[in-house]
Design a protein around this motif. Structure first.
Motif, PDB file in Angstrom:
ATOM      1  N   HIS A   1       0.822  -1.209   0.000  1.00  0.00           N
ATOM      2  CA  HIS A   1       0.000   0.000   0.000  1.00  0.00           C
ATOM      3  C   HIS A   1       0.857   1.260   0.000  1.00  0.00           C
ATOM      4  CE1 HIS A   1      -2.285   3.285   1.963  1.00  0.00           C
ATOM      5  NE2 HIS A   1      -3.243   2.840   1.188  1.00  0.00           N
ATOM      6  N   GLU A   2       1.889   1.281   0.847  1.00  0.00           N
ATOM      7  CA  GLU A   2       2.773   2.463   0.880  1.00  0.00           C
ATOM      8  C   GLU A   2       3.429   2.708  -0.464  1.00  0.00           C
ATOM      9  OE1 GLU A   2       4.667   2.719   5.340  1.00  0.00           O
ATOM     10  OE2 GLU A   2       5.125   0.946   4.156  1.00  0.00           O
ATOM     11  N   LEU A   3       3.771   1.631  -1.149  1.00  0.00           N
ATOM     12  CA  LEU A   3       4.479   1.766  -2.423  1.00  0.00           C
ATOM     13  C   LEU A   3       3.547   2.057  -3.595  1.00  0.00           C
ATOM     14  CD1 LEU A   3       7.226   1.435  -3.933  1.00  0.00           C
ATOM     15  CD2 LEU A   3       6.595  -0.970  -4.264  1.00  0.00           C
ATOM     16  N   LEU A   4       2.398   1.363  -3.646  1.00  0.00           N
ATOM     17  CA  LEU A   4       1.584   1.359  -4.873  1.00  0.00           C
ATOM     18  C   LEU A   4       0.323   2.208  -4.798  1.00  0.00           C
ATOM     19  CD1 LEU A   4       1.782  -2.482  -5.568  1.00  0.00           C
ATOM     20  CD2 LEU A   4       3.240  -0.676  -6.513  1.00  0.00           C
ATOM     21  N   HIS A   5      -0.174   2.474  -3.582  1.00  0.00           N
ATOM     22  CA  HIS A   5      -1.450   3.190  -3.451  1.00  0.00           C
ATOM     23  C   HIS A   5      -1.305   4.569  -2.811  1.00  0.00           C
ATOM     24  CE1 HIS A   5      -2.493  -1.120  -3.610  1.00  0.00           C
ATOM     25  NE2 HIS A   5      -3.626  -0.750  -4.164  1.00  0.00           N
ATOM     26  N   ALA A   6      -0.414   4.696  -1.832  1.00  0.00           N
ATOM     27  CA  ALA A   6      -0.395   5.916  -1.024  1.00  0.00           C
ATOM     28  C   ALA A   6       0.234   7.149  -1.700  1.00  0.00           C
ATOM     29  CB  ALA A   6       0.313   5.629   0.303  1.00  0.00           C
TER      30      ALA A   6
ATOM     31  N   MET B   1      -6.867  -1.309 -11.954  1.00  0.00           N
ATOM     32  CA  MET B   1      -6.369  -1.334 -10.578  1.00  0.00           C
ATOM     33  C   MET B   1      -7.318  -0.590  -9.642  1.00  0.00           C
ATOM     34  SD  MET B   1      -2.607  -0.164  -9.282  1.00  0.00           S
ATOM     35  CE  MET B   1      -2.054  -0.491  -7.601  1.00  0.00           C
ATOM     36  N   TRP B   2      -7.900   0.521 -10.147  1.00  0.00           N
ATOM     37  CA  TRP B   2      -8.760   1.323  -9.279  1.00  0.00           C
ATOM     38  C   TRP B   2     -10.056   0.615  -8.884  1.00  0.00           C
ATOM     39  CZ3 TRP B   2      -8.467   3.066 -14.565  1.00  0.00           C
ATOM     40  CH2 TRP B   2      -9.651   2.961 -15.277  1.00  0.00           C
ATOM     41  N   ALA B   3     -10.403  -0.452  -9.611  1.00  0.00           N
ATOM     42  CA  ALA B   3     -11.652  -1.161  -9.312  1.00  0.00           C
ATOM     43  C   ALA B   3     -11.449  -2.292  -8.301  1.00  0.00           C
ATOM     44  CB  ALA B   3     -12.245  -1.730 -10.607  1.00  0.00           C
ATOM     45  N   ASP B   4     -10.217  -2.533  -7.894  1.00  0.00           N
ATOM     46  CA  ASP B   4      -9.927  -3.690  -7.048  1.00  0.00           C
ATOM     47  C   ASP B   4      -9.741  -3.255  -5.590  1.00  0.00           C
ATOM     48  OD1 ASP B   4      -9.213  -6.137  -6.047  1.00  0.00           O
ATOM     49  OD2 ASP B   4      -7.593  -6.502  -7.479  1.00  0.00           O
ATOM     50  N   ALA B   5     -10.843  -2.941  -4.946  1.00  0.00           N
ATOM     51  CA  ALA B   5     -10.781  -2.446  -3.569  1.00  0.00           C
ATOM     52  C   ALA B   5     -10.260  -3.501  -2.604  1.00  0.00           C
ATOM     53  CB  ALA B   5     -12.168  -1.973  -3.128  1.00  0.00           C
ATOM     54  N   SER B   6     -10.526  -4.758  -2.895  1.00  0.00           N
ATOM     55  CA  SER B   6     -10.079  -5.810  -1.981  1.00  0.00           C
ATOM     56  C   SER B   6      -8.557  -5.900  -1.933  1.00  0.00           C
ATOM     57  CB  SER B   6     -10.657  -7.163  -2.401  1.00  0.00           C
ATOM     58  OG  SER B   6     -12.039  -7.180  -2.151  1.00  0.00           O
ATOM     59  N   PHE B   7      -7.913  -5.778  -3.103  1.00  0.00           N
ATOM     60  CA  PHE B   7      -6.449  -5.824  -3.086  1.00  0.00           C
ATOM     61  C   PHE B   7      -5.894  -4.621  -2.322  1.00  0.00           C
ATOM     62  CE2 PHE B   7      -2.210  -4.786  -4.667  1.00  0.00           C
ATOM     63  CZ  PHE B   7      -1.561  -5.955  -4.323  1.00  0.00           C
ATOM     64  N   ALA B   8      -6.503  -3.461  -2.518  1.00  0.00           N
ATOM     65  CA  ALA B   8      -6.033  -2.258  -1.818  1.00  0.00           C
ATOM     66  C   ALA B   8      -6.082  -2.456  -0.307  1.00  0.00           C
ATOM     67  CB  ALA B   8      -6.874  -1.051  -2.241  1.00  0.00           C
ATOM     68  N   GLU B   9      -7.074  -3.186   0.148  1.00  0.00           N
ATOM     69  CA  GLU B   9      -7.205  -3.465   1.586  1.00  0.00           C
ATOM     70  C   GLU B   9      -6.092  -4.413   2.063  1.00  0.00           C
ATOM     71  OE1 GLU B   9     -10.579  -2.961   3.287  1.00  0.00           O
ATOM     72  OE2 GLU B   9      -9.935  -3.810   5.190  1.00  0.00           O
ATOM     73  N   VAL B  10      -5.921  -5.502   1.343  1.00  0.00           N
ATOM     74  CA  VAL B  10      -4.896  -6.485   1.728  1.00  0.00           C
ATOM     75  C   VAL B  10      -3.499  -5.861   1.658  1.00  0.00           C
ATOM     76  CG1 VAL B  10      -3.829  -8.675   1.038  1.00  0.00           C
ATOM     77  CG2 VAL B  10      -6.315  -8.441   1.025  1.00  0.00           C
TER      78      VAL B  10
ATOM     79  N   LEU C   1       1.177   4.311  -8.571  1.00  0.00           N
ATOM     80  CA  LEU C   1       0.808   3.480  -9.723  1.00  0.00           C
ATOM     81  C   LEU C   1      -0.713   3.422  -9.859  1.00  0.00           C
ATOM     82  CD1 LEU C   1       2.458   1.823 -11.831  1.00  0.00           C
ATOM     83  CD2 LEU C   1       1.796  -0.209 -10.536  1.00  0.00           C
ATOM     84  N   LEU C   2      -1.409   3.418  -8.725  1.00  0.00           N
ATOM     85  CA  LEU C   2      -2.877   3.470  -8.762  1.00  0.00           C
ATOM     86  C   LEU C   2      -3.355   4.717  -9.514  1.00  0.00           C
ATOM     87  CD1 LEU C   2      -5.749   2.676  -7.796  1.00  0.00           C
ATOM     88  CD2 LEU C   2      -5.267   3.982  -5.707  1.00  0.00           C
ATOM     89  N   VAL C   3      -2.819   5.877  -9.185  1.00  0.00           N
ATOM     90  CA  VAL C   3      -3.202   7.125  -9.887  1.00  0.00           C
ATOM     91  C   VAL C   3      -2.775   7.043 -11.352  1.00  0.00           C
ATOM     92  CG1 VAL C   3      -2.861   9.624  -9.986  1.00  0.00           C
ATOM     93  CG2 VAL C   3      -3.116   8.487  -7.760  1.00  0.00           C
ATOM     94  N   GLN C   4      -1.606   6.481 -11.588  1.00  0.00           N
ATOM     95  CA  GLN C   4      -1.137   6.360 -12.978  1.00  0.00           C
ATOM     96  C   GLN C   4      -2.038   5.452 -13.808  1.00  0.00           C
ATOM     97  OE1 GLN C   4       3.093   5.289 -13.036  1.00  0.00           O
ATOM     98  NE2 GLN C   4       3.440   6.636 -11.285  1.00  0.00           N
ATOM     99  N   SER C   5      -2.826   4.595 -13.148  1.00  0.00           N
ATOM    100  CA  SER C   5      -3.732   3.743 -13.923  1.00  0.00           C
ATOM    101  C   SER C   5      -4.850   4.563 -14.569  1.00  0.00           C
ATOM    102  CB  SER C   5      -4.294   2.605 -13.064  1.00  0.00           C
ATOM    103  OG  SER C   5      -5.227   3.075 -12.115  1.00  0.00           O
ATOM    104  N   TYR C   6      -5.213   5.716 -13.969  1.00  0.00           N
ATOM    105  CA  TYR C   6      -6.250   6.539 -14.610  1.00  0.00           C
ATOM    106  C   TYR C   6      -5.774   7.935 -15.004  1.00  0.00           C
ATOM    107  CZ  TYR C   6      -6.914   8.056  -9.718  1.00  0.00           C
ATOM    108  OH  TYR C   6      -6.724   8.502  -8.432  1.00  0.00           O
ATOM    109  N   ALA C   7      -4.632   8.390 -14.489  1.00  0.00           N
ATOM    110  CA  ALA C   7      -4.143   9.723 -14.845  1.00  0.00           C
ATOM    111  C   ALA C   7      -2.618   9.739 -14.905  1.00  0.00           C
ATOM    112  CB  ALA C   7      -4.644  10.756 -13.835  1.00  0.00           C
ATOM    113  N   PRO C   8      -2.017   8.976 -15.834  1.00  0.00           N
ATOM    114  CA  PRO C   8      -0.557   9.036 -15.967  1.00  0.00           C
ATOM    115  C   PRO C   8      -0.151  10.429 -16.452  1.00  0.00           C
ATOM    116  CG  PRO C   8      -1.514   7.846 -17.807  1.00  0.00           C
ATOM    117  CD  PRO C   8      -2.635   8.118 -16.853  1.00  0.00           C
ATOM    118  N   ARG C   9       1.037  10.859 -16.074  1.00  0.00           N
ATOM    119  CA  ARG C   9       1.469  12.210 -16.469  1.00  0.00           C
ATOM    120  C   ARG C   9       2.515  12.204 -17.575  1.00  0.00           C
ATOM    121  NH1 ARG C   9       2.983  15.329 -11.096  1.00  0.00           N
ATOM    122  NH2 ARG C   9       4.242  13.450 -10.853  1.00  0.00           N
TER     123      ARG C   9
END
Ligand code: GLN
Length: 251
Positions: A15-20, A66-75, A25-33
């Motif tokens: 979570h610290e690496l991929l979501h926070a 990635m943004w649709a997978d809330a369960s993975f974000a939790e784990v 990478l989560l943001v890059q899945s819908y808004a890469p810069r």
């Protein structure tokens, strides 16, 4: 084009690496810069990481955004790792949106991702397949990137270093057919990546090294990698060289 990243350093949660992070990478899945091709990366994603005591990585993939997978974000909040490779996918149009095509690919102890496409794939598929390790499940995935993985696995199984194999596959595939070939791989103790055709950045701190398609936060230590380069990173440091300097003469 997809976005990918690899991390090596002190353990962090997924979570610290991929979501926070602000541009995770989560943001890059819908808004890469920095993405040069494609607007979103909604055609699946994957995360591979090494767990203490297991020689082979754990790999999680989905065909969904990635943004649709809330369960993975939790784990992910309770999974620590010291070496991670993750990717979000924007499928090249001729290939299916299927979990088997989501990267990273894995075999033996390696994780691998290709950000890009092989132009005119149908015309070079047979030639590439002859240079790819055949009996590996991920090499059979119906997507161009799978054959690049298969070529790398063949070299790794012959004892070639992680980075040398990536340099060779990038040079060989781009000689056979133009396209975009940003490759990224790890064996759990070192990272390697090529930049050919899309953005790539590296950040080294006292705690970790990250190689990523684009920075995931505003840290000023991110450095762009020149196109045509091979990056290698381990506990001792980061080296960036021209791909052609590293290509093996006798693959
Ligand atoms: N060509 C690969 C695929 O279709 C990678 C795509 C990409 O980098 N966008 O999955």
């Amino acid at each position: 084009m997809c976005r990918h990243l690899a991390y090596l350093g002190v353990p962090v949660t997924l979570h610290e690496l991929l979501h926070a992070p602000a541009q995770s990478l989560l943001v890059q899945s819908y808004a890469p810069r920095r993405q040069r091709h494609g607007l979103v990366n909604a055609d699946g994603y994957g995360v591979g990481w090494y767990h203490p005591g297991r020689p082979r990585p754990v790999r999680y993939r989905r065909a969904m955004p990635m943004w649709a997978d809330a369960s993975f974000a939790e784990v992910a909040q309770v999974v620590p790792a010291a070496c991670v490779l993750a990717a979000v996918r924007s499928a090249t149009p001729e290939f299916p949106v299927d979990e088997s095509c989501a990267q990273p690919f894995t075999c033996d102890g390696w994780l691998f991702s290709h950000n890009g496409r092989i132009d005119g794939f149908a015309g070079v598929e047979e030639a590439l397949r002859r240079e790819a390790e055949p009996a590996v499940p991920d090499v059979r995935a119906p997507v161009d990137s799978a054959l690049l993985f298969g070529m790398a696995v063949r070299l790794w199984r012959r004892g070639r270093p992680l980075a040398e194999a990536l340099a060779h596959v990038t040079a060989r595939a781009s000689a056979l057919s133009p396209g975009r070939y940003n490759l990224l791989a790890t064996d759990g103790v070192r990272l390697a990546a090529t930049a050919r055709g899309d953005s790539l950045y590296v950040r080294r701190t006292g705690e970790a090294v990250v190689i990523a398609s684009e920075p995931f936060d505003g840290d000023t230590r991110w450095r762009p990698v020149p196109d045509g380069s091979l990056v290698t990173a381990d506990a001792h440091g980061v080296v960036i060289r021209p791909i052609e300097e590293v290509v093996c003469t006798d693959p």
